[in-house]
Design a protein around this motif. Structure first.
Motif, PDB file in Angstrom:
ATOM      1  N   ILE A   1       0.934  -1.097   0.044  1.00 50.88           N
ATOM      2  CA  ILE A   1      -0.044  -0.130   0.008  1.00 50.88           C
ATOM      3  C   ILE A   1       0.763   1.246   0.082  1.00 50.88           C
ATOM      4  N   ALA A   2       1.901   1.280   0.864  1.00 51.33           N
ATOM      5  CA  ALA A   2       2.771   2.472   0.791  1.00 51.33           C
ATOM      6  C   ALA A   2       3.665   2.533  -0.454  1.00 51.33           C
ATOM      7  N   LEU A   3       3.906   1.433  -1.183  1.00 47.56           N
ATOM      8  CA  LEU A   3       4.674   1.414  -2.347  1.00 47.56           C
ATOM      9  C   LEU A   3       3.560   2.294  -3.397  1.00 47.56           C
ATOM     10  N   LEU A   4       2.290   2.101  -3.415  1.00 46.53           N
ATOM     11  CA  LEU A   4       1.394   2.782  -4.124  1.00 46.53           C
ATOM     12  C   LEU A   4       1.641   4.259  -4.135  1.00 46.53           C
ATOM     13  N   PHE A   5       1.910   4.933  -3.018  1.00 45.76           N
ATOM     14  CA  PHE A   5       2.155   6.115  -2.839  1.00 45.76           C
ATOM     15  C   PHE A   5       3.323   6.759  -3.810  1.00 45.76           C
ATOM     16  N   GLY A   6       4.286   5.843  -3.749  1.00 38.63           N
ATOM     17  CA  GLY A   6       5.359   6.074  -4.618  1.00 38.63           C
ATOM     18  C   GLY A   6       5.291   6.054  -6.093  1.00 38.63           C
ATOM     19  N   LEU A   7       4.676   4.861  -6.450  1.00 37.85           N
ATOM     20  CA  LEU A   7       4.129   4.762  -7.828  1.00 37.85           C
ATOM     21  C   LEU A   7       3.293   5.728  -8.262  1.00 37.85           C
ATOM     22  N   LEU A   8       2.489   6.263  -7.482  1.00 35.05           N
ATOM     23  CA  LEU A   8       1.472   7.270  -8.191  1.00 35.05           C
ATOM     24  C   LEU A   8       2.325   8.608  -8.195  1.00 35.05           C
ATOM     25  N   VAL A   9       3.040   8.839  -7.294  1.00 32.62           N
ATOM     26  CA  VAL A   9       3.854  10.153  -7.457  1.00 32.62           C
ATOM     27  C   VAL A   9       4.963  10.104  -8.669  1.00 32.62           C
ATOM     28  N   ILE A  10       5.824   8.864  -8.821  1.00 31.85           N
ATOM     29  CA  ILE A  10       6.507   8.673  -9.818  1.00 31.85           C
ATOM     30  C   ILE A  10       5.815   8.772 -11.272  1.00 31.85           C
ATOM     31  N   GLY A  11       4.482   7.896 -11.356  1.00 31.23           N
ATOM     32  CA  GLY A  11       3.860   7.939 -12.323  1.00 31.23           C
ATOM     33  C   GLY A  11       3.218   9.233 -13.106  1.00 31.23           C
ATOM     34  N   PHE A  12       2.842   9.954 -11.883  1.00 27.52           N
ATOM     35  CA  PHE A  12       2.391  11.375 -12.221  1.00 27.52           C
ATOM     36  C   PHE A  12       3.410  12.247 -12.844  1.00 27.52           C
ATOM     37  N   THR A  13       4.800  12.118 -12.269  1.00 24.84           N
ATOM     38  CA  THR A  13       5.843  12.939 -12.623  1.00 24.84           C
ATOM     39  C   THR A  13       6.219  12.582 -14.058  1.00 24.84           C
ATOM     40  N   LYS A  14       6.123  11.402 -14.459  1.00 25.11           N
ATOM     41  CA  LYS A  14       6.774  10.718 -15.681  1.00 25.11           C
ATOM     42  C   LYS A  14       5.711  10.952 -16.855  1.00 25.11           C
ATOM     43  N   TYR A  15       4.466  10.475 -16.553  1.00 23.45           N
ATOM     44  CA  TYR A  15       3.333  10.300 -17.627  1.00 23.45           C
ATOM     45  C   TYR A  15       2.522  11.388 -17.601  1.00 23.45           C
ATOM     46  N   THR A  16       2.305  12.342 -16.595  1.00 26.23           N
ATOM     47  CA  THR A  16       1.361  13.525 -16.689  1.00 26.23           C
ATOM     48  C   THR A  16       2.243  14.710 -16.730  1.00 26.23           C
ATOM     49  N   LEU A  17       3.336  14.859 -15.991  1.00 22.55           N
ATOM     50  CA  LEU A  17       4.297  15.974 -16.150  1.00 22.55           C
ATOM     51  C   LEU A  17       5.189  16.043 -17.231  1.00 22.55           C
TER      52      LEU A  17
END
Length: 159
Positions: free
Chosen positions: A91-107
């Motif tokens: 579950i804690a990993l999901l925090f990291g994946l969401l932030v990394i995914g947002f950084t790479k694929y959205t920003l």
């Protein structure tokens, strides 16, 4: 001075526990960040790299937290604790994946610096969740006092 002593006595066990948790967390963070960057170079996939790095660093963190940080707490079974520990780390990993995914694929920030900043933010959010959840569900309060020293064993010598 008495106020500080009273305050320390009141919160000393929490302070010691937080210090140990922080030291284990810092070592796991260094391991996680080093592996994350190594896997980024090898695989070039930030999400895959994060999952692999977290799996390895979480195994290290479990051992450190079980046998040092929370050793004074109830030991409710290695299998139960290990399962819950990794479920909560997932579950804690999901925090990291969401932030990394947002950084790479959205920003659309693909550089190593941006991905590392995203990793740091995700680890920070995950750490808050992990400390709270480990105390709540994994490393439970002891129902009986755990001795600080091992009992003396009687030495038997058969002749």
């Amino acid at each position: 001075m008495d106020f500080i002593r009273v305050l320390y006595q009141r919160f000393s066990s929490l302070l010691h526990e937080l210090t140990k948790f922080g030291l284990i967390g810092a070592a796991a963070f260094v391991l996680d960040t080093g592996l994350y960057n190594a896997f980024l170079v090898l695989f070039e996939g930030p999400l895959t790299s994060k999952v692999l790095a977290t799996t390895i660093s979480a195994t290290f963190a479990y051992a450190g937290n079980r046998f040092w940080t929370f050793r004074h707490r109830e030991q409710s079974g290695l299998g139960r604790e290990y399962f819950l520990f990794f479920l909560l780390n997932g579950i804690a990993l999901l925090f990291g994946l969401l932030v990394i995914g947002f950084t790479k694929y959205t920003l659309h920030l693909h550089d190593l610096f941006s991905l590392n900043v995203a990793n740091f933010v995700g680890v920070g959010l995950g750490t808050l969740f992990r400390y709270w959840s480990y105390k709540r569900w994994v490393f439970l309060e002891a129902t009986e006092p755990i001795p600080t020293e091992l009992p003396d064993a009687e030495v038997r010598q058969d002749r």
